[in-house]
Design an enzyme around this catalytic site. Structure first.
Site, mmCIF file in Angstrom:
data_model
loop_
_atom_site.group_PDB
_atom_site.id
_atom_site.type_symbol
_atom_site.label_atom_id
_atom_site.label_comp_id
_atom_site.label_asym_id
_atom_site.label_seq_id
_atom_site.Cartn_x
_atom_site.Cartn_y
_atom_site.Cartn_z
ATOM 1 N N ASP A 241 -6.718 -14.759 16.000
ATOM 2 C CA ASP A 241 -7.570 -14.881 17.188
ATOM 3 C C ASP A 241 -6.783 -15.124 18.475
ATOM 4 O OD1 ASP A 241 -9.699 -14.615 15.424
ATOM 5 O OD2 ASP A 241 -9.815 -16.779 15.102
ATOM 6 N N LYS B 124 -5.416 -10.230 19.916
ATOM 7 C CA LYS B 124 -4.792 -8.965 19.474
ATOM 8 C C LYS B 124 -5.657 -7.761 19.844
ATOM 9 C CE LYS B 124 -4.849 -10.514 15.294
ATOM 10 N NZ LYS B 124 -5.288 -11.889 15.573
ATOM 11 N N GLY C 56 -11.703 -10.233 13.294
ATOM 12 C CA GLY C 56 -12.718 -10.061 14.335
ATOM 13 C C GLY C 56 -11.966 -9.896 15.641
ATOM 14 N N HIS C 57 -11.885 -8.676 16.141
ATOM 15 C CA HIS C 57 -11.105 -8.387 17.349
ATOM 16 C C HIS C 57 -12.035 -8.031 18.495
ATOM 17 C CE1 HIS C 57 -7.282 -7.331 14.817
ATOM 18 N NE2 HIS C 57 -7.753 -8.540 14.579
ATOM 19 N N GLN D 34 -5.149 -11.053 11.644
ATOM 20 C CA GLN D 34 -4.771 -12.443 11.354
ATOM 21 C C GLN D 34 -3.518 -12.811 12.159
ATOM 22 O OE1 GLN D 34 -5.562 -10.416 8.157
ATOM 23 N NE2 GLN D 34 -7.566 -10.876 8.984
HETATM 24 P P1 GDP Z 1 -8.096 -11.416 17.951
HETATM 25 O O1 GDP Z 1 -8.672 -11.682 16.620
HETATM 26 O O2 GDP Z 1 -6.650 -11.774 18.037
HETATM 27 O O3 GDP Z 1 -8.354 -10.019 18.452
HETATM 28 O O4 GDP Z 1 -8.833 -12.392 18.970
HETATM 29 P P2 GDP Z 1 -10.427 -12.717 19.023
HETATM 30 O O5 GDP Z 1 -11.119 -11.563 19.621
HETATM 31 O O6 GDP Z 1 -10.890 -13.209 17.713
HETATM 32 O O7 GDP Z 1 -10.425 -13.973 19.972
HETATM 33 C C1 GDP Z 1 -9.890 -13.930 21.258
HETATM 34 C C2 GDP Z 1 -11.004 -14.260 22.260
HETATM 35 O O8 GDP Z 1 -10.444 -14.538 23.512
HETATM 36 C C3 GDP Z 1 -11.963 -13.106 22.511
HETATM 37 O O9 GDP Z 1 -13.220 -13.623 22.812
HETATM 38 C C4 GDP Z 1 -11.356 -12.406 23.729
HETATM 39 O O10 GDP Z 1 -12.321 -11.694 24.497
HETATM 40 C C5 GDP Z 1 -10.858 -13.591 24.495
HETATM 41 N N1 GDP Z 1 -9.667 -13.383 25.331
HETATM 42 C C6 GDP Z 1 -8.568 -12.619 25.104
HETATM 43 N N2 GDP Z 1 -7.664 -12.796 26.071
HETATM 44 C C7 GDP Z 1 -8.193 -13.687 26.928
HETATM 45 C C8 GDP Z 1 -7.720 -14.311 28.128
HETATM 46 O O11 GDP Z 1 -6.618 -14.102 28.593
HETATM 47 N N3 GDP Z 1 -8.572 -15.207 28.718
HETATM 48 C C9 GDP Z 1 -9.803 -15.504 28.222
HETATM 49 N N4 GDP Z 1 -10.545 -16.390 28.855
HETATM 50 N N5 GDP Z 1 -10.268 -14.944 27.098
HETATM 51 C C10 GDP Z 1 -9.462 -14.060 26.459
HETATM 52 P P1 IMO Z 2 -8.200 -12.048 13.291
HETATM 53 O O1 IMO Z 2 -7.625 -10.693 12.956
HETATM 54 C C1 IMO Z 2 -8.487 -16.242 12.200
HETATM 55 C C2 IMO Z 2 -8.577 -17.160 7.912
HETATM 56 C C3 IMO Z 2 -9.853 -17.731 7.349
HETATM 57 C C4 IMO Z 2 -9.280 -18.619 6.256
HETATM 58 C C5 IMO Z 2 -8.101 -17.816 5.735
HETATM 59 C C6 IMO Z 2 -8.413 -16.997 4.486
HETATM 60 O O2 IMO Z 2 -9.493 -11.994 13.986
HETATM 61 O O3 IMO Z 2 -7.182 -12.887 13.972
HETATM 62 P P2 IMO Z 2 -9.758 -14.763 4.051
HETATM 63 O O4 IMO Z 2 -11.202 -14.427 4.254
HETATM 64 O O5 IMO Z 2 -8.820 -13.865 4.763
HETATM 65 O O6 IMO Z 2 -9.404 -14.893 2.589
HETATM 66 O O7 IMO Z 2 -9.599 -16.233 4.660
HETATM 67 O O8 IMO Z 2 -7.747 -16.925 6.790
HETATM 68 N N1 IMO Z 2 -8.720 -15.881 8.626
HETATM 69 C C7 IMO Z 2 -8.661 -15.760 9.960
HETATM 70 N N2 IMO Z 2 -8.538 -16.698 10.928
HETATM 71 N N3 IMO Z 2 -8.528 -14.946 12.520
HETATM 72 C C8 IMO Z 2 -8.622 -13.985 11.566
HETATM 73 O O9 IMO Z 2 -8.535 -12.671 11.847
HETATM 74 C C9 IMO Z 2 -8.741 -14.386 10.220
HETATM 75 N N4 IMO Z 2 -8.873 -13.716 9.042
HETATM 76 C C10 IMO Z 2 -8.853 -14.646 8.084
HETATM 77 O O10 IMO Z 2 -10.553 -18.473 8.307
HETATM 78 O O11 IMO Z 2 -8.773 -19.794 6.816
HETATM 79 MG MG MG Z 3 -10.279 -12.696 15.758
#
Ligand code: GDP
Ligand code: IMO
Ligand code: MG
Length: 427
Positions: free
Chosen positions: A13, A16, A40-41, A224
């Site tokens: 999170d 990416k 979840g991207h 991840q």
């Molecule tokens: P990922 O799994 O690495 O793709 O990240 P996620 O989407 O799960 O979580 C990142 C969250 O931060 C999302 O809600 C993005 O829209 C948000 N985000 C990404 N970059 C920035 C930033 O520079 N500032 C803020 N405020 N939000 C950001």
């Molecule tokens: P993105 O790509 C954050 C975590 C779960 C749990 C562990 C194992 O959005 O960054 P799993 O279902 O993979 O067997 O769970 O990994 N986990 C993540 N945490 N971002 C993710 O993906 C994750 N995918 C799995 O919360 O701790």
């Molecule tokens: Mg994510």
């Protein structure tokens, strides 16, 4: 030609999805190589927000090819739901825009059931998985009883493998007191899926080889993050795949010599969702404040993310293991307005100071973070258009990351939207 990797440098999170979408503008192909719909991207373009789980974050462009590699575990039901969701949002997901590896393993309904039952049986020692069937699917891959996309293309092969698996898995499901599956029901469901997935299925290693030979730019999108890696993460509180750079070669069928660089995406603080150790975790008001301001709630499960200070030990270790060539630091706007910001630069461990991540959780539990304190910066950072616009204190913070890790910060993100991105050095 470039073959560039985007990796999470913490516990996932990090942003990416946002950075992959941004970098995809200059790419021809975007490839997922591991994980599944546990990811979840989020991508924001204008006032529209897209949440992607399985489909690469290059899909929002009309002219990019998106690849689901052999290292990905594919839940077809979830994939079709995602395609339908994107099409409803006006994003086309045609078979010339999305390719699915014939070697990818399928997440089957029994994998999801077993993920839930095993987590429940672990009681207080549960991992806190996303419940998407990831672990049980990779287990079958290694046990060599998994069902691959190519099996689904041969009805009789699929039927036999499914029959055997349902028999075996039902025995385990019974043992855990769960509800067993009916072979005919699952078979009927998957025969429909087989027809729908067929036009997307390709040998992606052959295709990527051709594209790279033709000087195309390939972007590999990690899911991840470093500390969720099955080998280098906080085992057993990890996911079941290699989230580090090494996962690209095995998960997409490309050789290491084609890789031209790897950017580690690092949030300007640290978060983690699910259980497991977290040395710089803030369980106080500061942690709550960062969670609310940064909207730190999981994209896949909605769970609240645990929040803490930036840990440079983690970033340095991620850089080493994945051979990172630069960092992209995200969410600098979230820290804006905090008076004093702390950064961990080492752990006190058994009388010594270490700057690497120990293997054993028991040792990690004994590690005491050593902090450096930084003066904060103001909210103006969210409107910065160039690095020159950054408040001095934010520049100092970024410089310290570079100094400690020995890796330059090439990109800084100051908001969720595609354009809230500042490039310091072209990568
Ligand atoms: P990922 O799994 O690495 O793709 O990240 P996620 O989407 O799960 O979580 C990142 C969250 O931060 C999302 O809600 C993005 O829209 C948000 N985000 C990404 N970059 C920035 C930033 O520079 N500032 C803020 N405020 N939000 C950001
Ligand atoms: P993105 O790509 C954050 C975590 C779960 C749990 C562990 C194992 O959005 O960054 P799993 O279902 O993979 O067997 O769970 O990994 N986990 C993540 N945490 N971002 C993710 O993906 C994750 N995918 C799995 O919360 O701790
Ligand atoms: Mg994510």
């Amino acid at each position: 030609m470039s073959a560039f990797i985007v990796l999470g440098a913490q516990w996932g999170d990090e942003g990416k999805g946002k950075m992959t979408d941004y970098l995809a503008e200059k790419a021809d192909i975007v490839v997922r190589f591991q994980g599944g719909n546990n990811a979840g991207h989020t991508v924001e373009v204008g006032d529209k927000q897209y949440k992607l789980h399985l489909i690469p974050s290059g899909i929002l462009y009309d002219d990019k090819i998106n690849v689901i590699g052999n290292g990905v575990v594919v839940d077809l039901k979830a994939l079709f739901e995602e395609i339908d969701y994107l099409e409803k949002e006006g994003v086309e997901v045609t078979p010339d825009k999305l390719l699915v590896s014939d070697r990818a393993q399928l997440i089957m309904p029994y994998h999801k059931i077993l993920d839930g039952l095993k987590e429940k049986a672990r009681r207080e020692n549960n991992i806190g998985t996303t419940g998407k069937g990831i672990g049980p699917c990779y287990t079958d891959k290694m046990e060599r009883c998994g069902i691959r996309v190519c099996d689904l293309m041969h009805r009789e092969v699929f039927k036999e493998k499914l029959r055997q698996n349902i028999e075996d898995k039902n025995a385990i499901i019974r043992l855990y007191g769960g509800e067993v599956l009916d072979f005919e029901d699952v078979y009927a469901e998957y025969i429909v899926y087989a027809e729908r997935i067929k036009p997307y299925v390709k040998d992606i290693s052959v295709r990527l080889y051709e594209e790279i030979k033709n000087n195309k730019n390939v972007l590999f999108e990690g899911a991840q993050g470093f500390l969720l890696d099955i080998d280098y993460g906080t085992y057993p509180y990890v996911t079941s795949s290699n989230t580090i750079a090494g996962g690209v070669c095995t998960g997409a069928g490309v050789g290491p010599t084609v890789i031209t660089g790897a950017v580690g995406i690092a949030k300007s603080y640290t978060t983690r969702v699910g259980k497991g150790p977290f040395p710089t975790e803030l369980t106080d008001e500061m942690g709550d404040m960062i969670r609310e301001k940064g909207h730190e709630y999981g994209v896949t499960t909605g769970r609240a993310r645990r929040c803490g200070w930036l840990d440079l030990v983690i970033l340095k270790s991620a850089a080493r293991v994945s051979g990172l060539t630069s960092f992209a630091v995200t969410k600098m706007d979230t820290l804006a307005g905090i008076d004093k910001i702390k950064v961990c630069t080492g752990y006190k461990f058994e009388g010594k100071i270490i700057d690497y991540f120990p293997a054993c959780l028991e040792d990690l539990a004994k590690c005491e973070p050593i902090y450096e304190e930084f003066e904060g910066w103001d909210e103006s950072i969210a409107n910065a258009k160039s690095y020159e616009d950054f408040p001095q204190n934010a520049k100092k913070y970024l410089k310290r990351i570079e100094e400690f890790t020995g890796i330059k910060v090439s990109i800084v993100s100051v908001g969720p939207e595609r354009n809230q991105t500042i490039v310091i050095n072209e990568i």
